[in-house]
Design a protein around this motif. Structure first.
Motif, PDB file in Angstrom:
ATOM      1  N   UNK A 254      -5.241 -22.342 -11.445  1.00 22.43           N
ATOM      2  CA  UNK A 254      -5.915 -22.269 -10.148  1.00 22.43           C
ATOM      3  C   UNK A 254      -6.607 -21.008  -9.821  1.00 22.43           C
ATOM      4  N   UNK A 255      -7.555 -21.055  -8.894  1.00 21.15           N
ATOM      5  CA  UNK A 255      -8.185 -19.989  -8.475  1.00 21.15           C
ATOM      6  C   UNK A 255      -7.217 -18.666  -8.074  1.00 21.15           C
ATOM      7  N   UNK A 256      -7.740 -17.497  -8.335  1.00 22.99           N
ATOM      8  CA  UNK A 256      -6.719 -16.223  -8.067  1.00 22.99           C
ATOM      9  C   UNK A 256      -6.856 -16.032  -6.544  1.00 22.99           C
ATOM     10  N   UNK A 257      -5.789 -15.651  -5.904  1.00 23.28           N
ATOM     11  CA  UNK A 257      -5.770 -15.263  -4.394  1.00 23.28           C
ATOM     12  C   UNK A 257      -6.136 -14.083  -4.277  1.00 23.28           C
TER      13      UNK A 257
ATOM     14  N   UNK B  67      -6.029  -4.976 -15.702  1.00 24.94           N
ATOM     15  CA  UNK B  67      -5.761  -6.408 -16.457  1.00 24.94           C
ATOM     16  C   UNK B  67      -5.391  -6.231 -18.015  1.00 24.94           C
ATOM     17  N   UNK B  68      -4.410  -6.974 -18.389  1.00 32.57           N
ATOM     18  CA  UNK B  68      -3.650  -6.986 -19.541  1.00 32.57           C
ATOM     19  C   UNK B  68      -3.606  -8.414 -19.967  1.00 32.57           C
ATOM     20  N   UNK B  69      -3.644  -8.824 -21.341  1.00 31.79           N
ATOM     21  CA  UNK B  69      -3.159 -10.127 -21.670  1.00 31.79           C
ATOM     22  C   UNK B  69      -1.761 -10.220 -21.461  1.00 31.79           C
TER      23      UNK B  69
ATOM     24  N   UNK C  29     -15.689  -1.756 -13.624  1.00 35.35           N
ATOM     25  CA  UNK C  29     -16.437  -2.945 -13.192  1.00 35.35           C
ATOM     26  C   UNK C  29     -15.103  -4.068 -13.184  1.00 35.35           C
ATOM     27  N   UNK C  30     -15.325  -4.756 -12.218  1.00 32.11           N
ATOM     28  CA  UNK C  30     -14.299  -5.767 -11.994  1.00 32.11           C
ATOM     29  C   UNK C  30     -14.763  -7.176 -12.343  1.00 32.11           C
ATOM     30  N   UNK C  31     -14.557  -7.371 -13.802  1.00 33.99           N
ATOM     31  CA  UNK C  31     -15.260  -8.402 -14.435  1.00 33.99           C
ATOM     32  C   UNK C  31     -14.516  -9.728 -14.371  1.00 33.99           C
ATOM     33  N   UNK C  32     -15.103 -10.793 -14.197  1.00 35.42           N
ATOM     34  CA  UNK C  32     -14.244 -11.953 -13.872  1.00 35.42           C
ATOM     35  C   UNK C  32     -13.333 -12.361 -15.466  1.00 35.42           C
ATOM     36  N   UNK C  33     -12.285 -13.183 -15.072  1.00 37.97           N
ATOM     37  CA  UNK C  33     -11.370 -13.291 -16.330  1.00 37.97           C
ATOM     38  C   UNK C  33     -11.869 -14.640 -17.036  1.00 37.97           C
ATOM     39  N   UNK C  34     -11.557 -14.800 -18.367  1.00 35.85           N
ATOM     40  CA  UNK C  34     -12.028 -15.523 -19.220  1.00 35.85           C
ATOM     41  C   UNK C  34     -11.262 -16.837 -18.952  1.00 35.85           C
ATOM     42  N   UNK C  35     -11.844 -17.921 -19.166  1.00 35.23           N
ATOM     43  CA  UNK C  35     -11.281 -19.347 -18.593  1.00 35.23           C
ATOM     44  C   UNK C  35     -10.281 -19.562 -20.122  1.00 35.23           C
ATOM     45  N   UNK C  36      -9.172 -19.875 -19.476  1.00 35.00           N
ATOM     46  CA  UNK C  36      -8.201 -20.518 -20.445  1.00 35.00           C
ATOM     47  C   UNK C  36      -7.256 -19.522 -21.109  1.00 35.00           C
ATOM     48  N   UNK C  37      -7.429 -18.048 -20.583  1.00 33.57           N
ATOM     49  CA  UNK C  37      -6.453 -17.146 -21.060  1.00 33.57           C
ATOM     50  C   UNK C  37      -5.399 -16.890 -20.065  1.00 33.57           C
ATOM     51  N   UNK C  38      -4.478 -16.271 -20.858  1.00 31.13           N
ATOM     52  CA  UNK C  38      -3.274 -15.792 -19.868  1.00 31.13           C
ATOM     53  C   UNK C  38      -3.310 -14.423 -19.490  1.00 31.13           C
TER      54      UNK C  38
ATOM     55  N   UNK D 242      -1.866 -18.018 -15.788  1.00 34.68           N
ATOM     56  CA  UNK D 242      -1.767 -18.627 -16.898  1.00 34.68           C
ATOM     57  C   UNK D 242      -2.907 -19.660 -17.156  1.00 34.68           C
ATOM     58  N   UNK D 243      -3.589 -19.709 -18.175  1.00 38.62           N
ATOM     59  CA  UNK D 243      -4.660 -20.877 -18.194  1.00 38.62           C
ATOM     60  C   UNK D 243      -5.875 -20.515 -17.134  1.00 38.62           C
ATOM     61  N   UNK D 244      -6.370 -19.262 -17.284  1.00 40.75           N
ATOM     62  CA  UNK D 244      -6.934 -18.740 -16.070  1.00 40.75           C
ATOM     63  C   UNK D 244      -8.171 -19.845 -15.927  1.00 40.75           C
ATOM     64  N   UNK D 245      -8.373 -20.036 -14.575  1.00 41.15           N
ATOM     65  CA  UNK D 245      -9.461 -20.744 -13.922  1.00 41.15           C
ATOM     66  C   UNK D 245     -10.912 -19.856 -13.259  1.00 41.15           C
TER      67      UNK D 245
END
Length: 686
Positions: free
Chosen positions: A538-541, A562-564, A620-629, A655-658
């Motif tokens: 889901x979306x991040x709070x 932000x870490x894997x 830079x506060x980059x968007x998270x890549x979709x599907x990654x943890x 988990x499974x970032x959206x």
């Protein structure tokens, strides 16, 4: 007049008719009669206009002239920039117009470089002091109309020039106030440690034989970088000796009046006697006495039947008006009755005074000495010895320890009655320092050398002050005692991290303390107070950042990492290798998404949305890549004295970032745009 040839022109009777026709035709169709040709004659900077049924040429706005042969540019700036453009401006004429520019130090209210004041735009002062550090280290910025001035802050002085100053044109800089060595005071001694910074106080004590009737003498480091000398001085103590009297035939007593009395005064007593029998020799003797009594007394070893003159004065460096008394001793010789008394001669010396007037008899005295200190349970100094003398008023000096209460018992041996006298002596603390080579180790521990007899217990008084420059409300003060019989004592103190300390250490047997400064290193800041989130697809709070308390040192910054998710278990909070998003070819090693300086974090809290595409600091506060943890970590950093410490807490696991809420809004708007474009294309095809 002859008639002209036939055919040469119209008959004369036709001329008026032809003239009328020509005038009529001219009025109807002559060039310029309909206004079209008049407009063609207008100047290039003129406009053809119709007024009252006629077309005329009028010069354009910004030009003056007749509109046909002349249209000259009008200089609007000729009346002055203040009249045309307003205050703090410069006016610039252009062909047919003008524009205004704000002077240096001012900006236009429309936030543009040029303007024409027809929309209410004017020039307002620029507050240059909004830029931090403009006046360099120790400088304070003050805004002025069109510019700014620099002054030195409290605790700093201008160097290489006056103030106010401008950092771009003047060489003046601000240096921290340091007054250097305090001034010397006549007849005074500088005591204790002092600070040479602003507000530092140097303290003095008067030399022996001098006093300061007005109170304590101090000198203060002023804002001018110089010491302000005290108005008080040390004046010589003049001791007045009064009411000298004789008692017990050979003893002398007097009173003193010298204002403030120092603990002890040394006296010189000169004795000169002349026997009544002129054949006898003269008796001369000088006796020294030190006592803190205001009514001193001394018993002298005098010959019977002798005229004596006794002169009493204070010993240097004190001065006094000498006192003189004359008297005659009795001439009867009595047998020795074994009676004697004891008086304190000075700090560690006793004087024995025999009542017998029998001359030449030898006596042996037994001394028993017992010393204890009220502040030490295990301290005991005991000694005994015999003393033989022919003198009637011998002086016996004892080997005593400072700051000790002694009981001395003296017995006259060989006397039928075994006469004994007991006296108490309280020795003062030693003036000489008994602590040397004090040093710190392991950051919070002290060791020193005790100059005293081996295996003799001593009590030490600690007084500790702690302060923090970055936390004005912090203050720590401790006072405690320890006892030790070691000649190389050690003690470890309970000190807070990231703090400057002054430690005063005094052996209770000594009069003066020693002072040492300690600075403790910072430790890890408190763990971040975070509300942990777990997100599945889901979306991040919004993550809530709370300001941490500076318990273990000054906090410098907050970082969002932000870490894997796979690296969470191996991540070290002290790692300095994490870099910005753009410095890595991929985010496989993680990156810093945001960095906030501690001064920019509000006291109540703030919110951060991961992936909002904004810059926080240089990151830079980059968007998270979709599907990654992913694992989101908040790291707090403290920095002081070239030492950095960190503490970390996991903020969220993704988990499974959206898409984030911001990304979803963007995608939605993008989808609507695609639908609109496709609909338009389908209608176009029809």
């Amino acid at each position: 007049m002859g008639r002209g040839p036939r055919g040469a022109g119209p008959p004369r009777r036709l001329l008026p008719l032809l003239l009328l026709l020509g005038l009529a035709r001219g009025a109807a169709g002559a060039p310029g009669a309909d206004g079209l040709d008049v407009c063609a004659t207008c100047h290039e900077h003129a406009t053809c206009q119709q007024r009252e049924g006629k077309k005329i040429c009028i010069c354009n706005y910004g030009f003056v002239g007749n509109g046909r042969t002349q249209c000259v540019d009008k200089n609007e700036c000729q009346f002055g920039a203040t009249v045309v453009c307003g205050n703090h401006t410069s006016c610039h004429n252009t062909p047919g117009g003008f524009y205004c520019i704000c002077l240096e130090g001012y900006r236009a209210t429309n936030n543009k470089k040029t303007f024409i004041p027809n929309d209410g735009t004017f020039c307002t002062d620029v507050d240059e002091c909004e830029v931090s550090g403009l006046c360099r280290h120790g400088g304070r910025c003050v805004n002025t109309h069109g510019s700014f001035e620099c002054y030195c802050m409290d605790g700093y002085l201008p160097r290489n020039g006056p103030e106010p100053f401008h950092p771009t044109t003047d060489t003046t800089s601000c240096t921290e106030i340091n007054c250097g060595n305090p001034p010397e005071m006549r007849h005074a001694i500088l005591v204790g440690n002092h600070s040479s910074r602003l507000g530092g106080v140097a303290r003095y004590v008067c030399q022996e034989g001098f006093e300061s009737p007005g109170g304590k003498i101090t000198s203060v480091c002023t804002e001018k970088g110089t010491w302000r000398e005290s108005t008080l001085t040390c004046t010589e103590i003049l001791t007045k000796i009064d009411d000298v009297s004789v008692f017990n035939d050979t003893c002398v007593r007097w009173q003193i009046n010298s204002g403030r009395i120092n603990p002890k005064i040394a006296y010189v007593i000169s004795v000169k006697g002349q026997r009544l029998d002129p054949m006898e020799s003269v008796h001369e003797e000088t006796i020294n006495l030190t006592t803190d009594s205001r009514t001193p007394e001394v018993c002298l070893a005098l010959y019977p039947g002798t005229n004596y003159t006794v002169n009493i004065s204070t010993a240097p460096p004190r001065r006094s008006v000498p006192a003189v008394i004359g008297f005659q001793t009795a001439d009867d010789l009595l047998e020795d009755d074994g009676i004697f008394n004891i008086s304190i001669f000075n700090e560690t010396c006793l004087q024995l005074n025999r009542h017998s007037r029998k001359v030449g008899s030898e006596h042996m005295y037994q001394f028993t000495v017992l010393g204890q200190r009220w502040y030490l349970d295990n301290f005991c100094h005991a000694t005994s010895f015999n003393f033989t003398t022919w003198e009637r008023a011998p002086v016996v000096c004892l080997d005593l320890y400072p700051a000790t209460d002694y009981t001395v018992n003296v017995t006259l041996l060989g006397s039928p009655k075994g006469h004994s006298v007991q006296i108490t002596i309280a020795t003062p603390p030693a003036v000489k320092q008994t602590i040397s080579n004090i040093s710190g180790f392991n950051e919070t521990c002290l060791r020193w050398r005790s100059i005293k007899t081996a295996d003799m217990e001593e009590m030490y008084l600690f007084h500790i002050w702690g302060q923090r420059w970055y936390q004005k409300e912090f203050a720590q003060e401790m006072t405690f005692n320890i006892s030790s019989s070691s000649r190389d004592p050690e003690v470890c103190l309970d000190l807070h991290p990231g703090t400057d300390y002054n430690v005063s250490l005094r052996a209770l047997s000594s009069e003066l303390p020693v002072v040492i400064s300690l600075t403790t290193q910072i430790t890890e800041p408190p763990l971040p107070e975070v509300e942990f989130f777990t997100v599945h697809g889901g979306p991040l709070p919004r993550l809530r950042l709370r300001k941490a308390k500076e318990k273990n040192g000054p906090i410098s910054s907050y970082q969002v990492l932000v870490l894997p998710l796979a690296l969470q278990s191996t991540f070290s909070c002290d790692s300095e290798g994490t870099s910005s998003f753009f410095s890595n070819a991929s985010d496989a090693d993680g990156y810093v998404a945001a960095e906030l300086l501690a001064k920019d974090v509000p006291d109540d809290a703030m919110e951060i949305l991961i992936g909002d595409r904004l810059y926080y600091g240089e990151y830079y506060n980059a968007p998270l890549k979709r599907g990654n943890d992913y694992c989101i970590i908040l790291r707090i950093t403290s920095e002081w004295n070239k030492v950095r410490r960190h503490s970390c807490a996991v903020w969220a696991q993704v988990k499974d970032s959206s898409l984030t809420l911001l990304q979803m809004a963007g995608v939605g708007l993008g989808s609507m745009a695609v639908v609109i474009i496709l609909t338009f294309l389908s209608f176009s095809a029809v």
